[in-house]
Design a protein around this motif. Structure first.
Motif, mmCIF file in Angstrom:
data_model
loop_
_atom_site.group_PDB
_atom_site.id
_atom_site.type_symbol
_atom_site.label_atom_id
_atom_site.label_comp_id
_atom_site.label_asym_id
_atom_site.label_seq_id
_atom_site.Cartn_x
_atom_site.Cartn_y
_atom_site.Cartn_z
ATOM 1 N N GLY A 125 17.653 5.420 -4.315
ATOM 2 C CA GLY A 125 18.378 6.133 -5.367
ATOM 3 C C GLY A 125 17.549 6.256 -6.631
ATOM 4 N N THR A 126 16.866 5.188 -7.000
ATOM 5 C CA THR A 126 16.000 5.229 -8.173
ATOM 6 C C THR A 126 14.855 6.216 -7.978
ATOM 7 N N LEU A 127 14.245 6.198 -6.792
ATOM 8 C CA LEU A 127 13.144 7.117 -6.521
ATOM 9 C C LEU A 127 13.624 8.567 -6.567
ATOM 10 N N TRP A 128 14.762 8.847 -5.951
ATOM 11 C CA TRP A 128 15.282 10.219 -5.967
ATOM 12 C C TRP A 128 15.662 10.658 -7.378
ATOM 13 N N ALA A 129 16.267 9.755 -8.138
ATOM 14 C CA ALA A 129 16.632 10.085 -9.517
ATOM 15 C C ALA A 129 15.388 10.370 -10.360
ATOM 16 N N LEU A 130 14.361 9.552 -10.217
ATOM 17 C CA LEU A 130 13.132 9.784 -10.972
ATOM 18 C C LEU A 130 12.447 11.079 -10.571
ATOM 19 N N GLN A 131 12.459 11.382 -9.273
ATOM 20 C CA GLN A 131 11.857 12.642 -8.809
ATOM 21 C C GLN A 131 12.623 13.840 -9.329
ATOM 22 N N THR A 132 13.936 13.720 -9.441
ATOM 23 C CA THR A 132 14.751 14.812 -9.934
ATOM 24 C C THR A 132 14.555 15.001 -11.437
ATOM 25 N N LEU A 133 14.465 13.911 -12.176
ATOM 26 C CA LEU A 133 14.353 13.966 -13.622
ATOM 27 C C LEU A 133 12.943 14.358 -14.101
ATOM 28 N N ILE A 134 11.964 13.975 -13.348
ATOM 29 C CA ILE A 134 10.577 14.220 -13.795
ATOM 30 C C ILE A 134 9.945 15.363 -13.013
ATOM 31 N N PRO A 174 0.811 -1.221 0.000
ATOM 32 C CA PRO A 174 0.000 0.000 0.000
ATOM 33 C C PRO A 174 0.844 1.271 0.000
ATOM 34 N N ALA A 175 1.979 1.250 0.686
ATOM 35 C CA ALA A 175 2.840 2.438 0.717
ATOM 36 C C ALA A 175 3.437 2.737 -0.652
ATOM 37 N N VAL A 176 3.657 1.706 -1.449
ATOM 38 C CA VAL A 176 4.245 1.888 -2.774
ATOM 39 C C VAL A 176 3.180 2.208 -3.814
ATOM 40 N N SER A 177 2.099 1.480 -3.808
ATOM 41 C CA SER A 177 1.137 1.579 -4.906
ATOM 42 C C SER A 177 0.092 2.672 -4.736
ATOM 43 N N LEU A 178 -0.220 3.062 -3.513
ATOM 44 C CA LEU A 178 -1.218 4.093 -3.291
ATOM 45 C C LEU A 178 -0.529 5.418 -3.034
ATOM 46 N N SER A 179 -0.880 6.432 -3.820
ATOM 47 C CA SER A 179 -0.212 7.717 -3.665
ATOM 48 C C SER A 179 -1.229 8.843 -3.623
ATOM 49 N N GLY A 180 -0.833 9.938 -3.043
ATOM 50 C CA GLY A 180 -1.672 11.129 -3.026
ATOM 51 C C GLY A 180 -2.725 11.073 -1.942
ATOM 52 N N PRO A 181 -3.389 12.193 -1.737
ATOM 53 C CA PRO A 181 -4.394 12.254 -0.678
ATOM 54 C C PRO A 181 -5.629 11.402 -0.978
ATOM 55 N N LEU A 192 -0.806 5.262 -12.393
ATOM 56 C CA LEU A 192 0.312 4.766 -13.196
ATOM 57 C C LEU A 192 1.496 5.723 -13.216
ATOM 58 N N ASP A 193 1.279 6.987 -12.882
ATOM 59 C CA ASP A 193 2.386 7.946 -12.862
ATOM 60 C C ASP A 193 3.080 8.008 -11.498
ATOM 61 N N ASN A 194 2.802 7.066 -10.637
ATOM 62 C CA ASN A 194 3.419 6.993 -9.319
ATOM 63 C C ASN A 194 4.874 6.549 -9.485
ATOM 64 N N LEU A 195 5.812 7.397 -9.087
ATOM 65 C CA LEU A 195 7.238 7.092 -9.257
ATOM 66 C C LEU A 195 7.739 6.014 -8.310
ATOM 67 N N ARG A 196 6.974 5.729 -7.268
ATOM 68 C CA ARG A 196 7.402 4.703 -6.319
ATOM 69 C C ARG A 196 7.309 3.297 -6.910
ATOM 70 N N ILE A 197 6.433 3.114 -7.890
ATOM 71 C CA ILE A 197 6.265 1.783 -8.479
ATOM 72 C C ILE A 197 7.512 1.346 -9.254
ATOM 73 N N PRO A 198 8.055 2.161 -10.181
ATOM 74 C CA PRO A 198 9.295 1.712 -10.837
ATOM 75 C C PRO A 198 10.477 1.622 -9.876
ATOM 76 N N ALA A 199 10.514 2.491 -8.863
ATOM 77 C CA ALA A 199 11.597 2.403 -7.873
ATOM 78 C C ALA A 199 11.496 1.102 -7.089
ATOM 79 N N ALA A 200 10.283 0.697 -6.743
ATOM 80 C CA ALA A 200 10.100 -0.574 -6.037
ATOM 81 C C ALA A 200 10.449 -1.756 -6.933
ATOM 82 N N ALA A 201 10.159 -1.645 -8.231
ATOM 83 C CA ALA A 201 10.514 -2.718 -9.162
ATOM 84 C C ALA A 201 12.034 -2.869 -9.260
#
Length: 107
Positions: free
Chosen positions: A98-107, A55-62, A68-77
């Motif tokens: 590192g993947t999550l931070w990189a994706l947040q920085t790039l996107i 749930p922490a990875v797949s559910l995002s936002g309030p 599908l645009d949740n960056l935590r999913i590819p980072a978890a993969a």
């Protein structure tokens, strides 16, 4: 609810929690479980971890909906792939974060 009732509730919950935890610690070795149950209990830690992480990875936002645009999913993969290949907990955490931070920085 009166103060006396509230304290009684606190004490009842504390005793219940103590009894539940003591049953596993105090009765360890005295209680004989069937082999089928022992085999099933091996999977409890992994299933509890999955129930906490998914749930922490797949559910995002309030709104707490799957997006599908949740960056935590590819980072978890990526973290799951690293964990599967390396069996190294620290490397898995570093790769996932590192993947999550990189994706947040790039996107």
């Amino acid at each position: 609810m009166s103060e006396f009732t509230l304290w009684g509730l606190f004490i009842a919950v504390a005793l219940g929690t103590f009894a539940l935890r003591f049953s596993f610690i105090g009765l360890h070795g005295r209680l004989h479980l069937p082999p089928t149950l022992k085999r099933a209990l091996v999977y409890v830690p992994a299933s509890v971890l999955a129930a906490l992480v998914l749930p922490a990875v797949s559910l995002s936002g309030p709104e707490q909906s799957f997006a599908l645009d949740n960056l935590r999913i590819p980072a978890a993969a990526v973290a799951a792939l690293i964990a599967w290949k390396s069996h190294n907990t620290l490397l898995t955490i570093l790769a996932g974060m590192g993947t999550l931070w990189a994706l947040q920085t790039l996107i």
